[in-house]
Design an enzyme around this catalytic site. Structure first.
Site, PDB file in Angstrom:
ATOM      1  N   ARG A   1       0.726  -1.328  -0.148  1.00 13.73           N
ATOM      2  CA  ARG A   1      -0.098   0.235   0.054  1.00 13.73           C
ATOM      3  C   ARG A   1       0.645   1.140  -0.044  1.00 13.73           C
ATOM      4  O   ARG A   1       0.982   1.945  -0.835  1.00 13.73           O
ATOM      5  CB  ARG A   1      -1.109  -0.053   1.222  1.00 13.73           C
ATOM      6  CG  ARG A   1      -2.163   1.119   1.081  1.00 13.73           C
ATOM      7  CD  ARG A   1      -1.666   2.538   1.553  1.00 13.73           C
ATOM      8  NE  ARG A   1      -1.082   2.487   2.813  1.00 13.73           N
ATOM      9  CZ  ARG A   1      -0.538   3.589   3.387  1.00 13.73           C
ATOM     10  NH1 ARG A   1      -0.395   4.583   2.656  1.00 13.73           N
ATOM     11  NH2 ARG A   1       0.050   3.419   4.589  1.00 13.73           N
TER      12      ARG A   1
ATOM     13  N   CYS B   1       4.696   9.357  -0.004  1.00 14.97           N
ATOM     14  CA  CYS B   1       3.489   9.774  -0.016  1.00 14.97           C
ATOM     15  C   CYS B   1       3.263  10.544  -1.172  1.00 14.97           C
ATOM     16  O   CYS B   1       3.949  11.635  -1.209  1.00 14.97           O
ATOM     17  CB  CYS B   1       3.138  10.396   1.365  1.00 14.97           C
ATOM     18  SG  CYS B   1       1.456  10.938   1.102  1.00 14.97           S
TER      19      CYS B   1
HETATM   20  P1  HMG Z   1     -12.827  14.962  -2.700  1.00 13.49           P
HETATM   21  O1  HMG Z   1     -12.575  15.213  -4.116  1.00 13.49           O
HETATM   22  O2  HMG Z   1     -12.906  15.889  -1.726  1.00 13.49           O
HETATM   23  O3  HMG Z   1     -14.164  13.839  -2.640  1.00 13.49           O
HETATM   24  O4  HMG Z   1     -11.656  14.099  -2.148  1.00 13.49           O
HETATM   25  P2  HMG Z   1     -15.618  14.232  -2.462  1.00 13.49           P
HETATM   26  O5  HMG Z   1     -15.997  13.631  -1.048  1.00 13.49           O
HETATM   27  O6  HMG Z   1     -16.113  15.527  -2.740  1.00 13.49           O
HETATM   28  O7  HMG Z   1     -16.289  13.205  -3.518  1.00 13.49           O
HETATM   29  C1  HMG Z   1     -16.156  13.596  -4.966  1.00 13.49           C
HETATM   30  C2  HMG Z   1     -16.206  12.305  -5.857  1.00 13.49           C
HETATM   31  O8  HMG Z   1     -15.503  11.229  -5.671  1.00 13.49           O
HETATM   32  C3  HMG Z   1     -17.651  11.656  -5.826  1.00 13.49           C
HETATM   33  O9  HMG Z   1     -17.947  11.263  -6.875  1.00 13.49           O
HETATM   34  C4  HMG Z   1     -17.314  10.736  -4.776  1.00 13.49           C
HETATM   35  O10 HMG Z   1     -18.271   9.609  -4.802  1.00 13.49           O
HETATM   36  C5  HMG Z   1     -16.277  10.175  -5.051  1.00 13.49           C
HETATM   37  P3  HMG Z   1     -18.988  12.136  -8.108  1.00 13.49           P
HETATM   38  O11 HMG Z   1     -20.359  12.002  -6.858  1.00 13.49           O
HETATM   39  O12 HMG Z   1     -18.388  13.486  -8.131  1.00 13.49           O
HETATM   40  O13 HMG Z   1     -19.275  11.240  -9.136  1.00 13.49           O
HETATM   41  N1  HMG Z   1     -15.468   9.523  -4.090  1.00 13.49           N
HETATM   42  C6  HMG Z   1     -14.903   8.205  -4.117  1.00 13.49           C
HETATM   43  N2  HMG Z   1     -14.745   7.395  -5.226  1.00 13.49           N
HETATM   44  C7  HMG Z   1     -14.163   6.305  -4.779  1.00 13.49           C
HETATM   45  N3  HMG Z   1     -13.722   5.728  -3.445  1.00 13.49           N
HETATM   46  C8  HMG Z   1     -13.888   6.782  -2.556  1.00 13.49           C
HETATM   47  C9  HMG Z   1     -14.344   8.055  -2.836  1.00 13.49           C
HETATM   48  N4  HMG Z   1     -14.736   9.167  -2.082  1.00 13.49           N
HETATM   49  C10 HMG Z   1     -15.257  10.065  -2.908  1.00 13.49           C
HETATM   50  N5  HMG Z   1     -13.436   6.369  -1.465  1.00 13.49           N
HETATM   51  C11 HMG Z   1     -10.889  12.079  -0.723  1.00 13.49           C
HETATM   52  C12 HMG Z   1     -11.761  13.444  -0.903  1.00 13.49           C
HETATM   53  C13 HMG Z   1     -10.911  11.565   0.603  1.00 13.49           C
HETATM   54  C14 HMG Z   1     -11.885  11.102  -1.334  1.00 13.49           C
HETATM   55  C15 HMG Z   1      -9.549  11.981  -1.691  1.00 13.49           C
HETATM   56  O14 HMG Z   1      -8.955  13.248  -1.137  1.00 13.49           O
HETATM   57  C16 HMG Z   1      -8.756  10.712  -1.570  1.00 13.49           C
HETATM   58  O15 HMG Z   1      -9.312   9.859  -2.008  1.00 13.49           O
HETATM   59  N6  HMG Z   1      -7.752  11.017  -0.732  1.00 13.49           N
HETATM   60  C17 HMG Z   1      -6.800   9.834  -0.444  1.00 13.49           C
HETATM   61  C18 HMG Z   1      -5.351  10.213  -0.352  1.00 13.49           C
HETATM   62  C19 HMG Z   1      -4.547   8.967  -0.091  1.00 13.49           C
HETATM   63  O16 HMG Z   1      -4.759   7.899  -0.318  1.00 13.49           O
HETATM   64  N7  HMG Z   1      -3.478   9.286   0.258  1.00 13.49           N
HETATM   65  C20 HMG Z   1      -2.266   8.437   0.745  1.00 13.49           C
HETATM   66  C21 HMG Z   1      -2.741   7.869   1.828  1.00 13.49           C
HETATM   67  S1  HMG Z   1      -2.368   8.392   3.361  1.00 13.49           S
HETATM   68  C22 HMG Z   1      -0.615   8.242   3.455  1.00 13.49           C
HETATM   69  O17 HMG Z   1       0.120   7.699   2.822  1.00 13.49           O
HETATM   70  C23 HMG Z   1      -0.114   8.426   5.069  1.00 13.49           C
HETATM   71  C24 HMG Z   1       0.364   7.239   5.869  1.00 13.49           C
HETATM   72  O18 HMG Z   1       1.243   6.156   5.112  1.00 13.49           O
HETATM   73  C25 HMG Z   1       0.885   7.518   7.291  1.00 13.49           C
HETATM   74  C26 HMG Z   1       2.030   8.413   7.193  1.00 13.49           C
HETATM   75  O19 HMG Z   1       3.290   7.936   6.510  1.00 13.49           O
HETATM   76  O20 HMG Z   1       2.082   9.512   7.659  1.00 13.49           O
HETATM   77  C27 HMG Z   1      -0.885   6.405   6.002  1.00 13.49           C
HETATM   78 MG    MG Z   2       3.312   6.272   5.238  1.00 14.90          MG
END
Ligand code: HMG
Ligand code: MG
Length: 310
Positions: free
Chosen positions: A24, A250
Site C-alpha cells: 500500500r 506519499c
Molecule cells: P474529494 O474530491 O474531496 O471527494 O476527495 P468528495 O467527497 O468531494 O467526492 C467527490 C467524488 O469522489 C464523488 O463522486 C465521490 O463519490 C467520489 P461524484 O459524485 O462526483 O461522481 N469518491 C470516491 N470514489 C471512490 N472511492 C472513494 C471515494 N470518495 C469519494 N473512497 C477523498 C476526498 C478523501 C476521496 C480524496 O482526497 C482521497 O481519495 N484521498 C486519498 C489520499 C490518499 O490515499 N493518500 C495516501 C494515503 S495516506 C498516507 O500515505 C500516510 C500514511 O502512510 C501514514 C504516514 O506516513 O503518515 C497512512
Molecule cells: Mg506512510
C-alpha cells in the site's frame, strides 16, 4: 552472514508485530503502474515469508491515487490467504462501503496532525476529516471490523515545520474516542529523532492513550527510522510498520521517501532476540523479486547486503 548473532537487551518486548505496508504505502507512490497480478504475487510472497499483517491497498478515490485504482480487482485475489490480516485504507463512507462489500475485516482511516497535510491528502481541514471518520469508524465497528487510525505528520510537516505535540495528541485522542482499536503514529517525512518519539509516547500516556494501542510508522528520509523504532520499543511499543525493501512514500508530501525497510527492521529485531515470525531470507528474496518488477534496486541496506547487489 545471513543472520545477526542474537544478543537480547534488557526491558524490550519479547515479540513485535510487523505491520507490513509495502503493497500500500510502497506501491501508492510508484510512477509506473504495477500490474494487479504482480501486486497479488507480492502479497502472497510476503505472507509466505511469515508476515501476518499485510496492508493490501486503499479504497480511495482512483483519481487521487491511480496506482491503487485496482483495489476491487486486487483484494479478492488475496483475501483468502490463511492466517494473514489484510487491512485496507478507507478515507470516507464510500471507501468503507467498497471495502466491506469485498469482505475486508480490517480497515484504517487516516488523519493528519496538521492542517496543510489534511488539505493536501484529504481535501478537508483536520476537524472536517475527523467528522468524516466518526461515522466511518462507528459503521466499521458495527460491521465487526478492526479499525486502525493513522495520524500523519506527527513529528514534522513539509509546509508547517515543527508540529506541537499537543496537536498530535488531540488527533490521537479523537480517533481513540471514535473507537479506533489501534493508532499508528506517522512520521510521514521521516524527520523524527528518538527523543522526540519518546516525548510523544510519554505525552500520549499522560493524556490517557496507552502504549499497547500505539504503533509506529517511520519513513526513513533522514536515516532515523531504526533508531526511532528502538526508542519506541524501549517505551513498550510492540507494533511497528515497515515496508518490504523500503518501498514507499506519499504522493501528497513530496519530501516523503520510503518507509523503514522491513528487512532492516527484522535484522535488528533478530539481533535483539525479538520474535517476529518472519523468515529474513524469504523476505529478502521477495524484495529482490519486486525490485526486478519495478526495475530498480531496493534501497534497503539489508536487502543489498544479503543479496550482494553492490
Ligand atoms: P474529494 O474530491 O474531496 O471527494 O476527495 P468528495 O467527497 O468531494 O467526492 C467527490 C467524488 O469522489 C464523488 O463522486 C465521490 O463519490 C467520489 P461524484 O459524485 O462526483 O461522481 N469518491 C470516491 N470514489 C471512490 N472511492 C472513494 C471515494 N470518495 C469519494 N473512497 C477523498 C476526498 C478523501 C476521496 C480524496 O482526497 C482521497 O481519495 N484521498 C486519498 C489520499 C490518499 O490515499 N493518500 C495516501 C494515503 S495516506 C498516507 O500515505 C500516510 C500514511 O502512510 C501514514 C504516514 O506516513 O503518515 C497512512
Ligand atoms: Mg506512510
Amino acid at each position: 552472514m545471513t543472520l545477526p548473532m542474537a544478543v537480547p537487551a534488557a526491558d524490550l518486548p519479547a515479540r513485535v508485530r510487523i505491520h507490513e505496508v509495502g503493497a500500500r504505502d510502497g506501491l501508492q507512490n510508484e510512477k509506473s503502474a504495477v500490474p494487479t497480478e504482480v501486486k497479488a504475487e507480492f502479497i502472497r510472497r510476503l505472507a509466505d515469508a511469515g508476515l501476518t499483517t499485510i496492508e493490501a491497498t486503499s479504497f480511495v478515490h482512483p483519481k487521487w491515487v491511480p496506482q491503487l485504482a485496482d483495489a476491487e480487482d486486487l483484494f479478492p485475489r488475496v483475501r483468502d490467504l490463511s492466517g494473514v490480516a489484510l487491512p485496507v485504507l478507507v478515507p470516507n463512507r464510500r471507501g468503507l462501503d467498497r471495502a466491506l462489500a469485498l469482505g475486508a475485516r480490517r480497515v484504517a482511516v487516516f488523519a493528519s496532525a496538521t492542517e496543510s497535510f489534511a488539505k493536501a491528502n484529504l481535501n478537508r481541514t483536520v476537524d472536517e476529516s475527523l467528522a468524516v471518520f466518526d461515522p466511518v469508524v462507528r459503521q466499521a465497528k458495527e460491521a465487526g471490523a478492526h479499525v486502525r487510525g493513522y495520524v500523519s505528520m506527527c513529528f514534522g510537516d513539509p509546509w508547517e515545520g515543527a508540529v506541537p505535540l499537543h496537536q498530535v495528541v488531540r488527533v490521537c485522542r479523537a480517533l481513540r474516542d471514535m473507537g479506533c482499536d489501534e493508532l499508528s503514529l506517522g512520521d510521514t517525512i521521516g524527520v523524527a529523532t528518538p527523543g522526540h518519539v519518546l516525548g510523544l509516547l510519554s505525552l500520549l500516556n499522560e493524556e490517557g492513550v496507552p502504549t499497547n494501542v500505539v504503533g509506529v510508522h517511520f519513513h526513513d528520509t533522514y536515516g532515523q527510522a531504526l533508531a526511532n523504532t528502538y526508542a519506541a520499543l524501549e517505551h513498550g511499543v510492540t507494533t511497528v510498520d515497515a515496508s518490504a525493501g523500503g518501498l514507499g512514500g506519499c504522493p501528497f508530501a513530496k519530501s516523503a521517501t520510503g518507509n523503514l525497510a522491513t528487512e532492516d527492521l527484522v535484522w535488528m529485531l533478530q539481533g535483539l532476540g525479538i520474535d517476529t515470525g518472519v523468515d529474513l531470507g524469504r523476505l529478502t528474496a521477495t524484495s529482490v523479486w519486486m525490485a526486478g518488477q519495478l526495475g530498480r534496486p531496493s534501497p534497503s541496506r539489508t536487502v543489498r547486503a544479503l543479496s550482494h547487489q553492490e
